[in-house]
Write a protein that holds these residues in place. Structure first.
Motif, PDB file in Angstrom:
ATOM      1  N   THR A 184     -27.593 -15.485 -27.289  1.00 38.39           N
ATOM      2  CA  THR A 184     -28.911 -15.713 -26.715  1.00 38.39           C
ATOM      3  C   THR A 184     -28.794 -15.555 -25.202  1.00 38.39           C
ATOM      4  O   THR A 184     -27.713 -15.257 -24.676  1.00 38.39           O
ATOM      5  CB  THR A 184     -29.426 -17.113 -27.090  1.00 38.39           C
ATOM      6  OG1 THR A 184     -30.787 -17.252 -26.669  1.00 38.39           O
ATOM      7  CG2 THR A 184     -28.584 -18.201 -26.450  1.00 38.39           C
ATOM      8  N   ASN A 185     -29.873 -15.740 -24.475  1.00 45.70           N
ATOM      9  CA  ASN A 185     -29.849 -15.572 -23.026  1.00 45.70           C
ATOM     10  C   ASN A 185     -28.965 -16.634 -22.376  1.00 45.70           C
ATOM     11  O   ASN A 185     -28.820 -17.748 -22.888  1.00 45.70           O
ATOM     12  CB  ASN A 185     -31.268 -15.686 -22.450  1.00 45.70           C
ATOM     13  CG  ASN A 185     -32.198 -14.627 -23.025  1.00 45.70           C
ATOM     14  OD1 ASN A 185     -31.749 -13.554 -23.435  1.00 45.70           O
ATOM     15  ND2 ASN A 185     -33.481 -14.912 -23.047  1.00 45.70           N
ATOM     16  N   LEU A 186     -28.401 -16.268 -21.236  1.00 41.87           N
ATOM     17  CA  LEU A 186     -27.598 -17.208 -20.460  1.00 41.87           C
ATOM     18  C   LEU A 186     -28.294 -17.463 -19.135  1.00 41.87           C
ATOM     19  O   LEU A 186     -28.631 -16.530 -18.399  1.00 41.87           O
ATOM     20  CB  LEU A 186     -26.197 -16.645 -20.203  1.00 41.87           C
ATOM     21  CG  LEU A 186     -25.339 -17.407 -19.172  1.00 41.87           C
ATOM     22  CD1 LEU A 186     -25.026 -18.822 -19.658  1.00 41.87           C
ATOM     23  CD2 LEU A 186     -24.054 -16.643 -18.868  1.00 41.87           C
ATOM     24  N   ILE A 187     -28.520 -18.749 -18.831  1.00 46.63           N
ATOM     25  CA  ILE A 187     -29.023 -19.160 -17.523  1.00 46.63           C
ATOM     26  C   ILE A 187     -27.912 -19.955 -16.853  1.00 46.63           C
ATOM     27  O   ILE A 187     -27.524 -21.016 -17.339  1.00 46.63           O
ATOM     28  CB  ILE A 187     -30.299 -20.018 -17.639  1.00 46.63           C
ATOM     29  CG1 ILE A 187     -31.392 -19.252 -18.375  1.00 46.63           C
ATOM     30  CG2 ILE A 187     -30.788 -20.438 -16.254  1.00 46.63           C
ATOM     31  CD1 ILE A 187     -32.639 -20.087 -18.666  1.00 46.63           C
ATOM     32  N   ASN A 188     -27.401 -19.419 -15.750  1.00 48.95           N
ATOM     33  CA  ASN A 188     -26.265 -20.059 -15.089  1.00 48.95           C
ATOM     34  C   ASN A 188     -26.663 -20.540 -13.703  1.00 48.95           C
ATOM     35  O   ASN A 188     -26.989 -19.748 -12.831  1.00 48.95           O
ATOM     36  CB  ASN A 188     -25.094 -19.072 -14.966  1.00 48.95           C
ATOM     37  CG  ASN A 188     -23.831 -19.771 -14.531  1.00 48.95           C
ATOM     38  OD1 ASN A 188     -23.226 -20.506 -15.307  1.00 48.95           O
ATOM     39  ND2 ASN A 188     -23.424 -19.570 -13.282  1.00 48.95           N
ATOM     40  N   ASP A 189     -26.611 -21.857 -13.511  1.00 48.32           N
ATOM     41  CA  ASP A 189     -27.006 -22.456 -12.237  1.00 48.32           C
ATOM     42  C   ASP A 189     -25.907 -23.316 -11.635  1.00 48.32           C
ATOM     43  O   ASP A 189     -26.190 -24.222 -10.841  1.00 48.32           O
ATOM     44  CB  ASP A 189     -28.276 -23.301 -12.416  1.00 48.32           C
ATOM     45  CG  ASP A 189     -29.536 -22.440 -12.484  1.00 48.32           C
ATOM     46  OD1 ASP A 189     -29.510 -21.330 -11.928  1.00 48.32           O
ATOM     47  OD2 ASP A 189     -30.515 -22.872 -13.104  1.00 48.32           O
ATOM     48  N   THR A 190     -24.665 -23.035 -12.004  1.00 44.31           N
ATOM     49  CA  THR A 190     -23.549 -23.780 -11.442  1.00 44.31           C
ATOM     50  C   THR A 190     -22.320 -22.882 -11.423  1.00 44.31           C
ATOM     51  O   THR A 190     -22.329 -21.788 -11.990  1.00 44.31           O
ATOM     52  CB  THR A 190     -23.265 -25.054 -12.265  1.00 44.31           C
ATOM     53  OG1 THR A 190     -22.359 -25.895 -11.542  1.00 44.31           O
ATOM     54  CG2 THR A 190     -22.706 -24.713 -13.628  1.00 44.31           C
ATOM     55  N   SER A 195     -29.076 -18.893 -10.742  1.00 47.56           N
ATOM     56  CA  SER A 195     -28.938 -18.830  -9.292  1.00 47.56           C
ATOM     57  C   SER A 195     -27.513 -18.577  -8.831  1.00 47.56           C
ATOM     58  O   SER A 195     -27.292 -18.248  -7.663  1.00 47.56           O
ATOM     59  CB  SER A 195     -29.433 -20.138  -8.671  1.00 47.56           C
ATOM     60  OG  SER A 195     -28.691 -21.241  -9.186  1.00 47.56           O
ATOM     61  N   ILE A 196     -26.540 -18.722  -9.726  1.00 43.38           N
ATOM     62  CA  ILE A 196     -25.136 -18.527  -9.373  1.00 43.38           C
ATOM     63  C   ILE A 196     -24.520 -17.535 -10.356  1.00 43.38           C
ATOM     64  O   ILE A 196     -24.692 -17.659 -11.577  1.00 43.38           O
ATOM     65  CB  ILE A 196     -24.359 -19.858  -9.377  1.00 43.38           C
ATOM     66  CG1 ILE A 196     -24.962 -20.817  -8.336  1.00 43.38           C
ATOM     67  CG2 ILE A 196     -22.876 -19.639  -9.121  1.00 43.38           C
ATOM     68  CD1 ILE A 196     -24.301 -22.173  -8.291  1.00 43.38           C
ATOM     69  N   LEU A 199     -29.412  -7.778 -16.743  1.00 34.68           N
ATOM     70  CA  LEU A 199     -28.917  -8.723 -15.739  1.00 34.68           C
ATOM     71  C   LEU A 199     -30.006  -9.026 -14.730  1.00 34.68           C
ATOM     72  O   LEU A 199     -30.489  -8.135 -14.045  1.00 34.68           O
ATOM     73  CB  LEU A 199     -27.701  -8.149 -15.013  1.00 34.68           C
ATOM     74  CG  LEU A 199     -26.515  -7.687 -15.845  1.00 34.68           C
ATOM     75  CD1 LEU A 199     -25.360  -7.250 -14.937  1.00 34.68           C
ATOM     76  CD2 LEU A 199     -26.048  -8.759 -16.825  1.00 34.68           C
ATOM     77  N   GLN A 200     -30.372 -10.297 -14.647  1.00 32.58           N
ATOM     78  CA  GLN A 200     -31.206 -10.770 -13.547  1.00 32.58           C
ATOM     79  C   GLN A 200     -30.396 -11.661 -12.617  1.00 32.58           C
ATOM     80  O   GLN A 200     -30.939 -12.289 -11.718  1.00 32.58           O
ATOM     81  CB  GLN A 200     -32.423 -11.518 -14.100  1.00 32.58           C
ATOM     82  CG  GLN A 200     -33.324 -10.638 -14.956  1.00 32.58           C
ATOM     83  CD  GLN A 200     -34.608 -11.325 -15.342  1.00 32.58           C
ATOM     84  OE1 GLN A 200     -35.357 -11.782 -14.499  1.00 32.58           O
ATOM     85  NE2 GLN A 200     -34.863 -11.409 -16.646  1.00 32.58           N
ATOM     86  N   ASN A 201     -29.119 -11.694 -12.852  1.00 25.69           N
ATOM     87  CA  ASN A 201     -28.141 -12.391 -12.042  1.00 25.69           C
ATOM     88  C   ASN A 201     -26.856 -11.579 -12.172  1.00 25.69           C
ATOM     89  O   ASN A 201     -26.542 -11.081 -13.254  1.00 25.69           O
ATOM     90  CB  ASN A 201     -27.935 -13.812 -12.568  1.00 25.69           C
ATOM     91  CG  ASN A 201     -27.021 -14.650 -11.675  1.00 25.69           C
ATOM     92  OD1 ASN A 201     -26.657 -14.246 -10.580  1.00 25.69           O
ATOM     93  ND2 ASN A 201     -26.650 -15.828 -12.173  1.00 25.69           N
TER      94      ASN A 201
END
Length: 388
Positions: free
Chosen positions: A40-46, A68-69, A86-88
Motif C-alpha cells: 500500500t502507499n507509504l507516508i514517511n514523516d520521520t 516530509s522526510i 514518488l511524491q517524496n
C-alpha cells in the motif's frame, strides 16, 4: 541480489495504518537479511535510515511514496504493475531491482527523485521498467541514469571530471518548444547561427555543477533522419543556454551509427549551465540559411609556408571593408572570428575552447565559414578544406 521476493503481508511494527496508507512516525528498521514489503502507499514523516535489508513495493494497483522526510533503503525492489509514483524522494544505498512497472516522479519537480547514493546501482531496467521522471546521484563520478518515458528506456550516461555532490536527470519525449510536462519551453527556432536544426521530438534535463561529458543515443522515433540531408557527421549535441536563452552547440567528442540510429559523446561542459539538451545538426548547404544566402565559394587551405594557399583569401570581402568572418568546425564550434577580415586566417584558432591549442593549429579537415558583408547587407557561407 536474490530473485524478486514477493512478500504477501506487512510487518506492522512501529507504524500505523491509515486510509489505505502506511504512516511511519518512527521505530521502523530493516535489519540485515530482513525484508519489508509495502503493498500500500507509504507516508514517511520521520527518519527512516537505519536499514540493512530489502524494502520491496508490490501490487497491481498504483502505489505512492509520500511524506516530509525521504526514506533511505539499502536495497529496494519495485514490482508494481501499474507503477509507483514518488511524491517524496527515495534514496538507495545499494541495489535497485526493477522487476515490473515504472518508478514515476513529477517531471516539474527536480527535487523529487529516485536517488542512487555513492554505492547505489540498479538491475532489471528495460523499456517497461525504469525511472519515468527524475533519477539522481550523490557523490558519484560516473553513472548511467535509467530514465525514459512511458514506453522507452532512454538512458543518459554522465562521466564527470570528479565526484559530483548531486546530479539529476530526466527524459522527455516531448517537443522542447511546447512541452506538456513542464512550464518552461525551449523554442527550437531560437538558436545560434552555427546550428542548422534543433530536434523537436525529445530532450533531456541533466543538472550537475561538475564539468562532464554525456553520452546519449538516438533511434527511429528521434526522427533525425527526417531532417533534410542529415548525415552522421552533421549530428551534434546542443543545449539551451541559461545565460543566452537559446540553443547553442555543445559538440561531440565521439559518435557512431547513422542518421537513423546511433549515439554520441559530448565535449566536456557544465550541465547546470543548460536548461535542457538534445540533438541538433550543423548547417548544410540545403538548410534555410544557405538557400536564402548564396555562397562565395569553397576554399582549399594548406598553410605549409610554400607561398600557395597559406592564407584564406575570400574573393569579394574587399568590396565590404566592414565585414566579419566566422569559421566553425564540423561540430558547430566556433574556432575563428575576425571583424574586418583581411586574409589573416592560416589554420590557427583565436576563438572558443580551442585557444589552449592556438600555437599548434587546427586539425586537418573540413570547416565552414560565415562571411558577413555589412556594407552590402549580405551574408555568405561556404566550406574550407584544411590540409596539414
Amino acid at each position: 541480489m536474490n530473485p524478486p521476493l514477493y512478500i504477501p503481508f506487512l510487518l506492522l511494527f512501529g507504524f500505523t495504518q491509515a486510509q489505505n496508507a502506511l504512516y511511519n512516525s518512527g521505530n521502523i528498521r530493516i535489519h540485515p537479511n530482513g525484508n519489508l514489503g509495502f503493498h500500500t502507499n507509504l507516508i514517511n514523516d520521520t527518519a527512516f535510515d537505519q536499514n540493512d535489508g530489502l524494502a520491496g513495493f508490490y501490487g497491481n494497483a498504483t502505489l505512492q511514496v509520500e511524506g516530509s522526510i525521504s526514506p533511505i533503503f539499502n536495497d529496494a525492489e519495485f514490482m508494481v504493475s501499474n507503477d509507483i509514483f514518488l511524491q517524496n524522494s527515495v534514496n538507495v544505498q545499494n541495489n535497485v531491482n526493477f522487476v515490473e512497472g515504472n518508478v514515476l516522479s513529477p517531471l516539474n519537480d527536480q527535487t523529487i527523485n529516485l536517488n542512487f547514493t555513492s554505492n547505489g546501482f540498479f538491475t532489471g531496467e528495460n523499456d517497461a521498467n525504469k525511472v519515468t521522471g527524475f533519477a539522481a546521484i550523490t557523490d558519484r563520478q560516473f553513472f548511467s541514469f535509467p530514465v525514459g518515458d512511458e514506453n522507452q528506456l532512454r538512458p543518459l550516461m554522465l562521466d564527470s571530471q570528479s565526484d559530483t555532490p548531486l546530479a539529476f536527470c530526466a527524459y522527455f519525449f516531448e517537443n522542447p518548444s511546447n512541452p506538456i510536462s513542464i512550464a518552461e519551453s525551449y523554442n527550437v527556432e531560437e538558436k545560434v547561427r552555427d546550428i542548422g536544426t534543433v530536434n523537436n521530438k525529445e530532450f533531456w534535463i541533466v543538472q550537475s555543477d561538475v564539468p562532464a561529458t554525456v553520452t546519449v543515443s538516438w533511434n527511429q522515433r528521434s526522427a533525425l533522419g527526417a531532417i533534410p540531408n542529415t548525415t552522421l557527421d552533421a549530428i551534434i549535441l546542443v543545449g539551451w543556454s541559461k545565460q543566452s536563452n537559446q540553443w547553442v552547440a555543445i559538440g561531440n567528442s565521439a559518435q557512431s551509427g547513422d542518421e537513423n540510429q546511433g549515439f554520441l559523446t559530448s565535449q566536456t561542459f557544465v550541465p547546470s549551465d543548460y536548461e535542457a539538451i538534445t540533438f541538433g545538426t550543423v548547417p548544410l548547404p540545403t538548410d534555410t540559411f544557405a538557400v536564402n544566402n548564396p555562397t562565395l565559394g569553397n576554399y582549399f587551405l594548406s598553410p605549409n609556408g610554400d607561398g600557395t594557399n597559406d592564407f584564406l583569401v575570400i574573393e569579394g570581402m574587399s568590396e565590404s571593408p566592414n565585414n566579419a568572418l566566422r569559421i566553425f568546425n564540423r561540430f558547430g564550434q566556433k574556432v575563428f572570428e575576425k571583424i574586418n577580415y583581411v586574409d589573416e586566417f592560416s589554420g590557427f584558432t583565436n576563438s572558443g575552447s580551442f585557444l589552449l591549442n592556438k600555437d599548434i593549429g587546427l586539425p586537418e579537415g573540413i570547416y565552414y565559414y560565415l562571411a558577413t558583408l555589412d556594407d552590402l547587407n549580405l551574408e555568405y557561407q561556404g566550406f574550407i578544406f584544411l590540409d596539414r
